[in-house]
Write a protein that holds these residues in place. Sequence first.
Motif, mmCIF file in Angstrom:
data_model
loop_
_atom_site.group_PDB
_atom_site.id
_atom_site.type_symbol
_atom_site.label_atom_id
_atom_site.label_comp_id
_atom_site.label_asym_id
_atom_site.label_seq_id
_atom_site.Cartn_x
_atom_site.Cartn_y
_atom_site.Cartn_z
ATOM 1 N N ALA A 212 -55.234 -42.876 3.332
ATOM 2 C CA ALA A 212 -54.178 -41.877 3.160
ATOM 3 C C ALA A 212 -54.740 -40.464 3.256
ATOM 4 O O ALA A 212 -54.104 -39.566 3.820
ATOM 5 C CB ALA A 212 -53.481 -42.092 1.820
ATOM 6 N N GLN A 213 -55.945 -40.238 2.718
ATOM 7 C CA GLN A 213 -56.535 -38.909 2.782
ATOM 8 C C GLN A 213 -56.902 -38.539 4.218
ATOM 9 O O GLN A 213 -56.751 -37.377 4.620
ATOM 10 C CB GLN A 213 -57.790 -38.857 1.889
ATOM 11 C CG GLN A 213 -57.522 -39.096 0.420
ATOM 12 C CD GLN A 213 -56.453 -38.176 -0.127
ATOM 13 O OE1 GLN A 213 -56.566 -36.965 -0.045
ATOM 14 N NE2 GLN A 213 -55.399 -38.763 -0.678
ATOM 15 N N ALA A 214 -57.386 -39.507 4.995
ATOM 16 C CA ALA A 214 -57.691 -39.228 6.398
ATOM 17 C C ALA A 214 -56.427 -38.870 7.173
ATOM 18 O O ALA A 214 -56.419 -37.935 7.995
ATOM 19 C CB ALA A 214 -58.384 -40.440 7.030
ATOM 20 N N THR A 215 -55.343 -39.596 6.903
ATOM 21 C CA THR A 215 -54.071 -39.279 7.552
ATOM 22 C C THR A 215 -53.558 -37.917 7.124
ATOM 23 O O THR A 215 -53.026 -37.142 7.935
ATOM 24 C CB THR A 215 -53.036 -40.366 7.212
ATOM 25 O OG1 THR A 215 -53.559 -41.646 7.569
ATOM 26 C CG2 THR A 215 -51.737 -40.117 7.948
ATOM 27 N N LEU A 216 -53.718 -37.599 5.829
ATOM 28 C CA LEU A 216 -53.270 -36.297 5.324
ATOM 29 C C LEU A 216 -54.036 -35.155 5.994
ATOM 30 O O LEU A 216 -53.453 -34.098 6.288
ATOM 31 C CB LEU A 216 -53.452 -36.247 3.805
ATOM 32 C CG LEU A 216 -52.972 -34.977 3.100
ATOM 33 C CD1 LEU A 216 -51.481 -34.772 3.326
ATOM 34 C CD2 LEU A 216 -53.270 -35.044 1.608
ATOM 35 N N LYS A 217 -55.327 -35.342 6.243
ATOM 36 C CA LYS A 217 -56.102 -34.308 6.934
ATOM 37 C C LYS A 217 -55.542 -34.039 8.324
ATOM 38 O O LYS A 217 -55.441 -32.871 8.751
ATOM 39 C CB LYS A 217 -57.568 -34.739 7.035
ATOM 40 C CG LYS A 217 -58.347 -34.648 5.732
ATOM 41 C CD LYS A 217 -59.795 -35.052 5.943
ATOM 42 C CE LYS A 217 -60.563 -34.999 4.631
ATOM 43 N NZ LYS A 217 -61.995 -35.401 4.800
ATOM 44 N N ILE A 218 -55.159 -35.095 9.026
ATOM 45 C CA ILE A 218 -54.573 -34.914 10.359
ATOM 46 C C ILE A 218 -53.274 -34.117 10.263
ATOM 47 O O ILE A 218 -53.038 -33.172 11.028
ATOM 48 C CB ILE A 218 -54.325 -36.284 11.018
ATOM 49 C CG1 ILE A 218 -55.646 -37.012 11.261
ATOM 50 C CG2 ILE A 218 -53.552 -36.124 12.321
ATOM 51 C CD1 ILE A 218 -55.495 -38.416 11.820
ATOM 52 N N ALA A 219 -52.430 -34.484 9.299
ATOM 53 C CA ALA A 219 -51.153 -33.784 9.141
ATOM 54 C C ALA A 219 -51.362 -32.315 8.781
ATOM 55 O O ALA A 219 -50.687 -31.417 9.310
ATOM 56 C CB ALA A 219 -50.310 -34.480 8.075
ATOM 57 N N LEU A 220 -52.306 -32.035 7.883
ATOM 58 C CA LEU A 220 -52.534 -30.650 7.469
ATOM 59 C C LEU A 220 -53.131 -29.823 8.608
ATOM 60 O O LEU A 220 -52.805 -28.636 8.769
ATOM 61 C CB LEU A 220 -53.448 -30.625 6.242
ATOM 62 C CG LEU A 220 -52.846 -31.249 4.977
ATOM 63 C CD1 LEU A 220 -53.860 -31.256 3.839
ATOM 64 C CD2 LEU A 220 -51.588 -30.496 4.537
ATOM 65 N N ASN A 221 -54.020 -30.422 9.396
ATOM 66 C CA ASN A 221 -54.537 -29.706 10.570
ATOM 67 C C ASN A 221 -53.418 -29.369 11.549
ATOM 68 O O ASN A 221 -53.402 -28.279 12.147
ATOM 69 C CB ASN A 221 -55.603 -30.559 11.274
ATOM 70 C CG ASN A 221 -56.919 -30.582 10.526
ATOM 71 O OD1 ASN A 221 -57.254 -29.634 9.827
ATOM 72 N ND2 ASN A 221 -57.669 -31.664 10.668
ATOM 73 N N CYS A 222 -52.479 -30.294 11.697
ATOM 74 C CA CYS A 222 -51.325 -30.018 12.561
ATOM 75 C C CYS A 222 -50.474 -28.886 12.001
ATOM 76 O O CYS A 222 -49.938 -28.060 12.753
ATOM 77 C CB CYS A 222 -50.478 -31.283 12.729
ATOM 78 S SG CYS A 222 -51.283 -32.590 13.684
ATOM 79 N N MET A 223 -50.346 -28.817 10.681
ATOM 80 C CA MET A 223 -49.567 -27.734 10.065
ATOM 81 C C MET A 223 -50.211 -26.374 10.332
ATOM 82 O O MET A 223 -49.527 -25.400 10.662
ATOM 83 C CB MET A 223 -49.459 -27.971 8.554
ATOM 84 C CG MET A 223 -48.482 -29.050 8.159
ATOM 85 S SD MET A 223 -48.307 -29.188 6.373
ATOM 86 C CE MET A 223 -46.931 -30.324 6.264
ATOM 87 N N VAL A 224 -51.535 -26.311 10.189
ATOM 88 C CA VAL A 224 -52.230 -25.042 10.462
ATOM 89 C C VAL A 224 -52.067 -24.659 11.925
ATOM 90 O O VAL A 224 -51.806 -23.488 12.253
ATOM 91 C CB VAL A 224 -53.720 -25.174 10.087
ATOM 92 C CG1 VAL A 224 -54.490 -23.922 10.480
ATOM 93 C CG2 VAL A 224 -53.877 -25.433 8.601
ATOM 94 N N LYS A 225 -52.199 -25.629 12.804
ATOM 95 C CA LYS A 225 -52.069 -25.349 14.236
ATOM 96 C C LYS A 225 -50.650 -24.919 14.581
ATOM 97 O O LYS A 225 -50.444 -23.996 15.390
ATOM 98 C CB LYS A 225 -52.454 -26.611 15.014
ATOM 99 C CG LYS A 225 -52.658 -26.382 16.491
ATOM 100 C CD LYS A 225 -53.250 -27.627 17.142
ATOM 101 C CE LYS A 225 -53.556 -27.362 18.610
ATOM 102 N NZ LYS A 225 -54.168 -28.548 19.269
#
Length: 946
Positions: free
Chosen positions: A405-418
């Motif tokens: 879940a934390q790995a998936t959350l990192k992907i989502a948060l990187n997408c938010m910053v982008k």
Amino acid sequence: MASNSTKSFLADAGYGEQELDANSALMELDKGLRSGKLGEQCEAVVRFPRLFQKYPFPILINSAFLKLADVFRVGNNFLRLCVLKVTQQSEKHLEKILNVDEFVKRIFSVIHSNDPVARAITLRMLGSLASIIPERKNAHHSIRQSLDSHDNVEVEAAVFAAANFSAQSKDFAIGICNKISEMIQGLATPVDLKLKLIPILQHMHHDAILASSARQLLQQLVTSYPSTKMVIVSLHTFTLLAASSLVDTPKQIQLLLQYLKNDPRKAVKRLAIQDLKLLASKTPHTWNRENIQALCECALQIPYDSLKLGMLSVLSTLSGTIAIKHYFSMAPGNVSSSPRSSDLVKLAQECCYHNNRGIAAHGVRVLTNITVSCQDKDLLALEQDAVFGLESLLVLCSQDDSPGAQATLKIALNCMVKLAKGRPHLSQSVVETLLTQLHGAQDAARILMCHCLAAIAMQLPVLGDGMLGDLTELYKVIGRSATDKQQELLVSLATVIFVASQKALSAEIKAVIKQQLESVSNGWTVYRIARQASRMGNHDMARELYQSLLTQVASEHFYFWLNSLKEFSHAEQCLTGLQEENYSSALSCIAESLKFYHKGIASLTAASTPLNPLSFQCEFVKLRIDLLQAFSQLICTCNSLKTSPPPAIATTIAMTLGNDLQRCGRISNQMKHSMEEFRSLASRYGDLYQASFDADSATLRNVELQQQSCLLISHAIEALILDPESASFQEYGSTAAAHADSEYERRMMSVYNHVLEEVESLNRKYTPVSYMASACSWLLAFILMLPFQLALSPSPRNPAEPIAVQNNQQLALKVEGVVQHGSKPGLFRKIQSVCLNVSSTLQSKSGQDYKIPIDNMTNEMEQRVEPHNDYFSTQFLLNFAILGTHNITVESSVKDANGIVWKTGPRTTIFVKSLEDPYSQQIRLQQQQAQQPLQQQQQRNAYTRF
């Protein structure tokens, strides 16, 4: 006796603790090699890699490998295996072997043994040496012959050697290709051996003809041997060959897509997906619209989540490259398709809400990349889909603290910053979503969300004020346990608060942070928060936190380090009181800041150690002190125009001297001195920049901005006051075109542009001298080493003892060096070449002065060498025609891949004594002896006259 000494030496943790020189360490290991006990011999052999690491110079490595070759020649198979492992571990030192022929001769003698295991170890040894003996025909012949052996161990060793030689030698690859083809297609070859032979074909990329023949063979294998293992190995070798040759990559993509679509076996599909991802990351420009469309169709039809996840990972990799623009571009003769109706967007929208977190994450990443990349299209619906998908993924993963879940959350948060960076109008909704989920999330998820908020606030500072209320409330109710997650959360939340407050922390927020930190027993957490406060410009808060940590450290070096940070924070806090148009308070603020800076530099010097000299930090702070002193002097110079106006005869003096600036009196000389001082500071900042090869880009950008500010002030003084016609502002680096990544950099850039506009407008409006007073009013508004290990030969026994050389001969100075990287070599930039500069100066003369050509009096040479496996070597021919002692200085610098030269050092000095050659000395003595009777006769004649 020798055995006991060897055992005591080898039993030590390493010879490094005993600080033995290279010869002594090699002799100790040689005693172990000549021991009669097998255990001591093996232990001595496995110690050699550490010896190579400590003394990485050819003269020692050559001797050591020759000794290992002797052990390999006369020892048993276990010793040979140990030597093989040492050779494989020391691969980057193999090119430093000087006597390659003798070394290979001793190794190769074992190939004629009757023991197949000994021959197998020898073949593996030869394969490990392929980088230094790629064209040895006897080795080529032995490998070809051993491929026909009846011993499986020897055949496997021959396959290993053939793969290594094929990668290094074009001739061997051409010669062995047909042999391998015959063995693979032969009925007598076992299937297991065929599976080991096929990967050799990946090295057949030396020319187009060889690659084409290897590709044809692999194509036949794929169709002739449809078993799962054969197809998997053949396809993967196919892919590696295409990626290396770069010619057949589009064909390989089509072949992999064909197997992905038509082959029913999951293992083959999984391999095809893995190879497609490899090609997507290495050669995304070779993917066309049809390839991406075929992959989307497969993903839409596949019923298995694991395979759909793999296909989406390939698409998410492609969506961040130029391939996504090719997919949505207008084809010749066709109207470009709407992104909304494409299969790629449909697949991403379908997967955004999938029950598998990985599939949902990749779907959201594809949507985000499409939204950010296709700026010229109307994507309002896609933007909303991306935001909704990110929100649902955030809600799902923030409640789960599992690693997946934390790995998936990192992907989502990187997408938010982008997304916030590429589409700023969506940033407000993204921030509100994060703040809403922050209260109910797990601690691990909160930490990642805080990092995301900090990144968005750094890009868009206007959003900071809206975050502070929620962040402060969360900081009040956060847990106070001593777990690592809680400590990390305290730091992350404090960082976001510092970023959002923009250097203006209210008393309430300070009280909340201090209250939480009082119950935290971990001083490391307090230190990290203090560092973040310093980085964000909250120096008052940082000073108080550093002060609280002074009594909690056990080392005096740590105490002085914290004390220096406290003093620097106090000094920077004093500068926050600067106000425009108020020069008297500016002088007092700078004087107060300098007082604390001098205290801090004293503590920082005391905190340095031989292992950690803090050279960059000390030099940076010294430059900061000198910069503040230069500004203080500039303010005093500006004020002196009011307190000490030019004399009444200043106009007459200016007319007499023909210098219009003399009408202003002595202030013109003071301004010239200030301009030179700022230029000197800019030069020193440039030297610090060039000496910091291993520094990160943000640190280097900070140093560059400081240098630009000094150049800007000197330019303004010259353009407005001294000489406007010859004034020029030379930009170091791409300051004007560089993208500002931080708020500090954006402010500095805006100030630079404003000042240059003001200077240009004032130059057009007034003459230089008439507005000196007005110019002084706005001038006041601007307020890691890569070590080498060098070895010179010849070198004296004693460093102070000079090397003797005759004046009619040239000295061949050999310079060898090893690049000593840190824990992460090449993290920010890589070394392309090393620049070596050799110069000599005459220290003292001896004997008579002869008429020597000017070319022979000095030595100034420079060479550039490319290090290979971190080692470089070159030679200089130096001439010392003048008798006496000469000082030779060797200075090294580094050129990176972008062509920038970094003055990293080191600087090495040796002394040479130039002596008169015996023949010239004999002739001179004979001439002196012949002149003595003549001089005596002349003296007698003089006496007789009197």
